[in-house]
Motif scaffolding. Structure first.
Motif, mmCIF file in Angstrom:
data_model
loop_
_atom_site.group_PDB
_atom_site.id
_atom_site.type_symbol
_atom_site.label_atom_id
_atom_site.label_comp_id
_atom_site.label_asym_id
_atom_site.label_seq_id
_atom_site.Cartn_x
_atom_site.Cartn_y
_atom_site.Cartn_z
ATOM 1 N N PRO A 289 48.043 54.793 57.670
ATOM 2 C CA PRO A 289 46.669 54.890 57.031
ATOM 3 C C PRO A 289 46.209 53.653 56.550
ATOM 4 N N LEU A 290 45.083 53.453 56.148
ATOM 5 C CA LEU A 290 44.528 52.338 55.561
ATOM 6 C C LEU A 290 45.299 52.057 54.309
ATOM 7 N N PHE A 291 45.894 51.067 54.129
ATOM 8 C CA PHE A 291 46.612 50.413 53.014
ATOM 9 C C PHE A 291 46.476 49.165 52.619
ATOM 10 N N GLY A 292 46.595 48.811 51.191
ATOM 11 C CA GLY A 292 46.775 47.661 50.761
ATOM 12 C C GLY A 292 47.836 47.594 49.686
ATOM 13 N N LEU A 293 48.007 46.606 48.977
ATOM 14 C CA LEU A 293 49.283 46.390 48.243
ATOM 15 C C LEU A 293 49.076 45.921 46.679
ATOM 16 N N MET A 294 49.602 46.360 45.728
ATOM 17 C CA MET A 294 49.457 46.025 44.298
ATOM 18 C C MET A 294 50.695 45.100 43.711
ATOM 19 N N SER A 295 50.267 44.503 42.678
ATOM 20 C CA SER A 295 51.519 44.015 41.882
ATOM 21 C C SER A 295 51.730 44.914 40.673
ATOM 22 N N ASP A 296 50.739 45.424 40.216
ATOM 23 C CA ASP A 296 50.931 46.480 39.105
ATOM 24 C C ASP A 296 51.219 45.642 37.842
ATOM 25 N N HIS A 297 50.792 44.353 37.826
ATOM 26 C CA HIS A 297 51.089 43.308 36.921
ATOM 27 C C HIS A 297 50.831 44.091 35.461
ATOM 28 N N PRO A 298 51.741 44.079 34.623
ATOM 29 C CA PRO A 298 52.968 43.316 34.361
ATOM 30 C C PRO A 298 54.097 43.808 34.899
ATOM 31 N N VAL A 299 53.829 44.925 35.665
ATOM 32 C CA VAL A 299 55.424 45.571 36.035
ATOM 33 C C VAL A 299 56.050 44.687 37.200
ATOM 34 N N THR A 300 55.319 44.024 38.099
ATOM 35 C CA THR A 300 55.564 42.787 38.765
ATOM 36 C C THR A 300 54.689 41.673 38.639
ATOM 37 N N LEU A 301 55.006 40.525 38.588
ATOM 38 C CA LEU A 301 54.241 39.430 38.268
ATOM 39 C C LEU A 301 53.068 39.327 39.385
ATOM 40 N N GLN A 302 51.660 39.259 39.182
ATOM 41 C CA GLN A 302 50.689 39.099 40.097
ATOM 42 C C GLN A 302 51.021 37.787 40.820
ATOM 43 N N ALA A 303 51.267 36.837 40.179
ATOM 44 C CA ALA A 303 51.451 35.382 41.071
ATOM 45 C C ALA A 303 52.438 35.696 42.075
ATOM 46 N N ASN A 304 53.367 36.711 42.184
ATOM 47 C CA ASN A 304 54.421 36.766 43.046
ATOM 48 C C ASN A 304 54.070 38.021 44.143
ATOM 49 N N LEU A 305 52.553 38.305 44.157
ATOM 50 C CA LEU A 305 52.140 39.429 45.011
ATOM 51 C C LEU A 305 52.704 38.902 46.544
ATOM 52 N N TYR A 306 52.262 37.873 46.867
ATOM 53 C CA TYR A 306 52.689 37.598 48.385
ATOM 54 C C TYR A 306 54.090 37.763 48.591
ATOM 55 N N ALA A 331 40.521 44.223 50.220
ATOM 56 C CA ALA A 331 38.886 44.092 49.966
ATOM 57 C C ALA A 331 38.199 45.351 50.572
ATOM 58 N N LYS A 332 38.576 45.912 51.642
ATOM 59 C CA LYS A 332 37.963 47.082 52.345
ATOM 60 C C LYS A 332 38.170 48.052 51.523
ATOM 61 N N ILE A 333 39.387 48.406 50.818
ATOM 62 C CA ILE A 333 39.562 49.451 49.922
ATOM 63 C C ILE A 333 38.812 49.504 48.883
ATOM 64 N N LEU A 334 38.363 48.327 48.173
ATOM 65 C CA LEU A 334 38.027 48.030 47.009
ATOM 66 C C LEU A 334 36.272 47.867 47.285
ATOM 67 N N GLY A 335 35.803 47.784 48.330
ATOM 68 C CA GLY A 335 34.353 47.589 48.602
ATOM 69 C C GLY A 335 33.675 46.524 48.409
ATOM 70 N N VAL A 336 34.583 45.265 48.773
ATOM 71 C CA VAL A 336 34.029 43.870 48.552
ATOM 72 C C VAL A 336 34.145 43.130 49.778
ATOM 73 N N ASP A 337 34.686 43.823 51.074
ATOM 74 C CA ASP A 337 35.045 43.035 52.268
ATOM 75 C C ASP A 337 33.731 42.672 52.911
ATOM 76 N N ASP A 338 32.541 42.714 52.354
ATOM 77 C CA ASP A 338 31.214 42.048 52.740
ATOM 78 C C ASP A 338 31.292 40.510 52.200
ATOM 79 N N ARG A 339 32.149 40.342 51.394
ATOM 80 C CA ARG A 339 31.979 38.853 50.653
ATOM 81 C C ARG A 339 33.420 38.202 50.649
#
Length: 380
Positions: A289-306, A331-339
């Protein structure tokens, strides 16, 4: 104009180019093999688009503050569509600086999952000076299924003790809003007569705003999809951490519902996550399905997303496709893939230059650009 030389370019769309120049001012002007004559080449290395965190609480639960000062959940009632995550973000949270240093420049920030409807989600620039400067757009309304909203019986307002009770409260507000829309359309109710809570839910019932639903277990996802069909809702599934079968992802894909998956590498601290396992992602990759990934910061640190992408790569995804998950897909899921989300002409020049392959542990960003401005340069 400026340029960076990409010895290797992950363009965010799943493609790789070698030895090209990315020319930009505020936006990307060109990607070319020819060294630009009109632009100064100010950095060289492996280039990726800026990373986007699909789901976080950054700036709400903050570095160096006791948990009692956290603001991810408002406890005054269980249905709060007027609550706005933007107003509980502090841009001086040091986590933003750390995220920028590792290429995460944009965040979807949501209220927590203690309420049935937690409030508005917001999409922001991590490099904003204050919340007004950081704001880009709203990104849906947060809702929660499963254990979390039934675990908050000590909070104020009408609270459920069971999952069926939580869904009952949700249905009450959806039906109430649905009936209000019908009365407005028939001219039997004036807009000024609509109570603010219902008014805030009207865009959700009309499919103008997505309902972004915290949900882990397969049965709760099945319930969510049934309600989605009943009311014609636009939804995203957030987490899906306990999904341990192909069949559930096939259902999700058949409904055309995107998933913001994860986070990987967090502790499964409740029964709701008893099937949680990084290897479950193989079903996600099989079905796609169309999927992205989250950090859920502070559940995991956003800096370590990649760093979470290593699990997808181990399960057979290419590095270029993995980069796409936290750039174009989010970007596509959040509606900002035009930018945002890819290195293409006309997109914002938000770029990360690495001293080597991002998937090698010794490598790191040397230059980070946001809308064409250098906002971080590694000093060691």
């Amino acid at each position: 104009m400026k340029a960076v030389k990409a010895t290797l370019l992950y363009d965010g769309l799943g493609n790789v180019q070698r030895d090209v120049y990315v020319v930009f001012d505020k936006n990307i002007v060109d990607v070319t093999k020819e060294k630009p004559k009109e632009a100064e080449v100010i950095a060289e290395g492996v280039v990726t688009p800026a990373f986007i965190d699909g789901h976080s609480h950054i700036g709400m639960d903050r570095y160096g503050e006791p948990y009692q000062e956290g603001e991810a959940n408002e406890q005054m009632d269980s249905v709060l569509p007027l609550v706005d995550a933007l107003y509980s973000i502090y841009m001086d949270d040091k986590a933003f600086k750390h995220s920028i240093e590792f290429g995460v420049l944009y965040s979807s920030v949501l209220p927590g999952s203690g309420n049935i409807i937690g409030g508005k989600a917001v999409f922001i620039k991590n490099y904003g000076r204050d919340i007004e400067d950081a704001f880009i757009q709203y990104a849906g309304v947060k809702a929660a299924f499963g254990y979390n909203p039934r675990s908050t019986t000590s909070w104020k307002g009408t609270r459920p003790t069971t999952r069926m009770g939580a869904i009952g409260i949700l249905l009450n507000w959806l039906i109430k809003t649905q009936k209000t829309i019908a009365l407005l359309e028939k001219g039997k109710k004036e807009p000024e007569e609509v109570e603010p809570t219902v008014e805030a839910l009207i865009p959700v019932l009309k499919g103008e705003l997505p309902l972004r639903v915290h949900v882990h277990k397969e049965d709760d996802i099945a319930a969510l999809l049934m309600i989605k069909r009943k009311f014609g809702l636009k939804i995203t599934i957030e987490h899906a951490g306990d999904v341990h079968s192909r069949e559930t992802f096939e259902k999700i894909k058949a409904e055309g519902v995107p998933v913001i998956y994860g986070p990987f590498d967090s502790h499964p601290y409740k029964v709701e996550l008893k099937h949680e396992d990084w290897k479950n992602a193989r079903y996600l990759l099989e079905v796609r399905p169309l999927f992205g990934l989250m950090s859920d910061h502070p559940v995991t640190l956003q800096a370590n997303l990649y760093l979470q992408l290593r699990h997808f790569i181990r399960l057979g995804m290419s590095k270029a496709e993995a980069i796409k998950v936290i750039t174009h897909n989010n970007a596509k899921i959040l509606g900002v893939d035009d930018r945002l989300g890819s290195v293409e002409k006309g997109k914002w020049a938000s770029l990360v230059v690495w001293n080597g392959d991002p998937f090698s542990l010794e490598n790191y960003p040397t230059h980070v650009f946001a809308e064409g401005e250098l906002i971080h340069e590694a000093d060691w």
